[in-house]
Motif scaffolding. Structure first.
Motif, short mmCIF file in Angstrom:
data_model
loop_
_atom_site.label_atom_id
_atom_site.label_comp_id
_atom_site.label_asym_id
_atom_site.label_seq_id
_atom_site.Cartn_x
_atom_site.Cartn_y
_atom_site.Cartn_z
N ILE A 71 -2.40 1.04 -4.18
CA ILE A 71 -1.31 0.09 -3.94
C ILE A 71 -0.37 0.03 -5.14
O ILE A 71 -0.73 0.46 -6.24
CB ILE A 71 -1.83 -1.35 -3.64
N ASP B 128 0.56 -3.58 5.72
CA ASP B 128 0.30 -2.96 4.41
C ASP B 128 0.93 -3.70 3.23
O ASP B 128 1.05 -3.16 2.15
CB ASP B 128 0.78 -1.50 4.41
N PHE C 177 0.75 3.95 3.54
CA PHE C 177 -0.50 3.34 4.00
C PHE C 177 -1.30 4.16 5.02
O PHE C 177 -2.47 4.46 4.80
CB PHE C 177 -0.23 1.93 4.53
N CYS D 236 0.85 -1.20 0.00
CA CYS D 236 0.00 0.00 0.00
C CYS D 236 0.88 1.25 0.00
O CYS D 236 1.88 1.31 0.72
CB CYS D 236 -0.90 0.02 1.23
#
Length: 415
Positions: A131, A101, A10, A7
């Motif tokens: 992402i 993440d 994140f 991610c």
DNA sequence: TCTGGGGTCCTAGGACCC
DNA sequence: TCTGGGGTCCTAGGACCC
């Protein structure tokens, strides 16, 4: 091929999902106690705000550029993480959730740029979280591919083919290899190893001698030989630690005792959630190491249980015995923590011959308490030692709402 | 004024065994 | 004069990850 989905920024991205006003603006998320910067949006990175920087040191920059600041909201991040992982699992059969993440994805059936792009789009659409995906023959190379996806592509997806490996490693600094930290990067550079490509070219025996078996594995992985497989089975924890800095430093025994009792209870709850018991418990205290003038004291003690346990009564009272032993009222403490160790599965507990506790009865009691607390809210039922006033609690001045995990925090929409 | 929290793995060295 | 060899287990500390 193995994919790595990561991610972008994140925690900062989480804060944006339900707060569109801060889109395109610089955002930082602070560590517990509003101490250090632990997540930055791209705009904040562009302001040259460094990871791990203490917030008070960069206050002028934060103010000047109207940076949006948030305290950590793990209820929110944990929940959004689960949504991201579930979305990935809806597209890929084998997913290893590597961290809050990140996830490794099994692309052994077929891997293509287009497939990764559609997964990325789906995650964004379903969760609001952007992402990046890197795809390569090994985990370590997937990390490299992800690095490239984030830094040098517009799409956020990069497939690292065998023929391109050499070229990619040439442009990767040795400290950016997954598994090479600050210390080893420094050491490697002293031997003239500056890039990931240099690292793949050093003699393997030399590597084994000067570093560790991990360095050897790392080199093989970078050359495309798989040493780490996807880990799909959830493994039980070997240690569980709960520790916090206090909102305010203190030498008050009762306040510290309350904090330690709470940390110990949290460890017990975590143990029961894992269906595990522990043989050992450690308690530690820390003074403020940044304060040169203060008396420094970092005591640490480990005590044993005769029978492994996850019982809150036993764990909290043992923690308090430990605390009594190490506490020194001449010191001002900044942080305390409890660690439970030598963990075994609850169905493999070897009871002590002289055990006097009715464990079946205690287990039922703990189950009931956990159930009630699950339904009615955390610590609704607690041990007296945990107290109520929480004078040790952390500073969280910029906490965002728990949009997805608390009824009173759900967004209302005006139409 | 102010500086996070939670993990895993590896290695060297000590203690012990025969 | 001269003092072995081969193991296991445990722990603390270091290094790394997010």
């Amino acid at each position: 091929m193995i994919g790595l989905a990561d991610c972008n920024n994140f925690y900062a991205s989480c804060e944006r999902v339900f707060n569109p006003k801060i889109k395109g603006k610089p955002v930082v998320v602070l560590s517990n106690n509003d101490g250090c910067v632990i997540a930055r949006s791209n705009e904040a990175k562009a302001l040259n705000i460094k990871m791990g920087e203490p917030a008070f040191k960069i206050k002028p920059i934060l103010q000047k550029h109207k940076v949006h600041i948030f305290s950590t909201n793990f209820a929110l991040y944990g929940d959004l993480s689960e949504r991201v992982m579930n979305t990935l699992k809806s597209e890929i059969n084998k997913v290893e959730v590597y961290s809050i993440d990140e996830a490794f994805l099994d692309f052994s059936d077929f891997s293509s740029f287009d497939r990764a792009m559609s997964i990325r789009k789906k995650v964004k659409q379903w969760t609001g979280i952007p992402i990046s995906i890197g795809i390569a023959p090994t985990k370590t190379l997937a990390k490299v591919a992800n690095h490239i996806a984030k830094k040098s592509t517009k799409e956020g997806v990069f497939v690292l083919r065998e023929r391109d490996i050499t070229r990619s490693l040439q442009h990767l600094a040795v400290e950016d290899i997954w598994g090479v930290g600050r210390r080893n990067a420094f050491k490697l550079k002293q031997y003239g190893v500056y890039t990931a490509l240099d690292f793949t070219n050093v003699n393997i025996e030399w590597l084994r001698r000067k570093f560790s078996i991990n360095a050897v594995r790392l080199q093989k992985e970078l050359k495309g030989e798989r040493c780490y497989e996807l880990e799909l089975k959830k493994t039980k924890k070997k240690n569980i630690c709960t520790s916090r800095s206090f909102g305010k430093e203190t030498n008050n025994y009762n306040i510290i005792k309350q904090a330690v009792s709470n940390f110990a209870n949290t460890c017990a709850v975590k143990l029961r959630n894992e269906r595990s018991c522990c043989y050992k418990i450690s308690v530690f205290l820390m003074t403020n190491r940044h304060k040169a003038s203060a008396v420094q004291h970092f005591p640490y003690i480990t005590l044993n249980f005769n029978t492994p346990t996850s019982d809150s009564f036993e764990i909290v009272s043992k923690a308090n015995i430990a605390l009594q032993t190490i506490y020194n009222n001449a010191c001002i403490y900044k942080k305390a923590g409890v660690i439970v160790q030598s963990i075994v599965s609850e169905n493999e507990v070897q009871a002590s011959l002289f055990d006097t506790i009715d464990r079946k009865k205690r287990n039922r009691l703990m189950c009931s308490i956990d159930k009630i607390n699950m339904l009615m809210g955390r610590d609704k039922i607690r041990l007296a030692a945990q107290g109520f006033d929480r004078k040790w609690k952390l500073k969280q001045e910029k906490l965002s709402p728990c949009y997805t995990t608390r009824f009173s925090d759900i967004l209302s929409v005006n139409i």
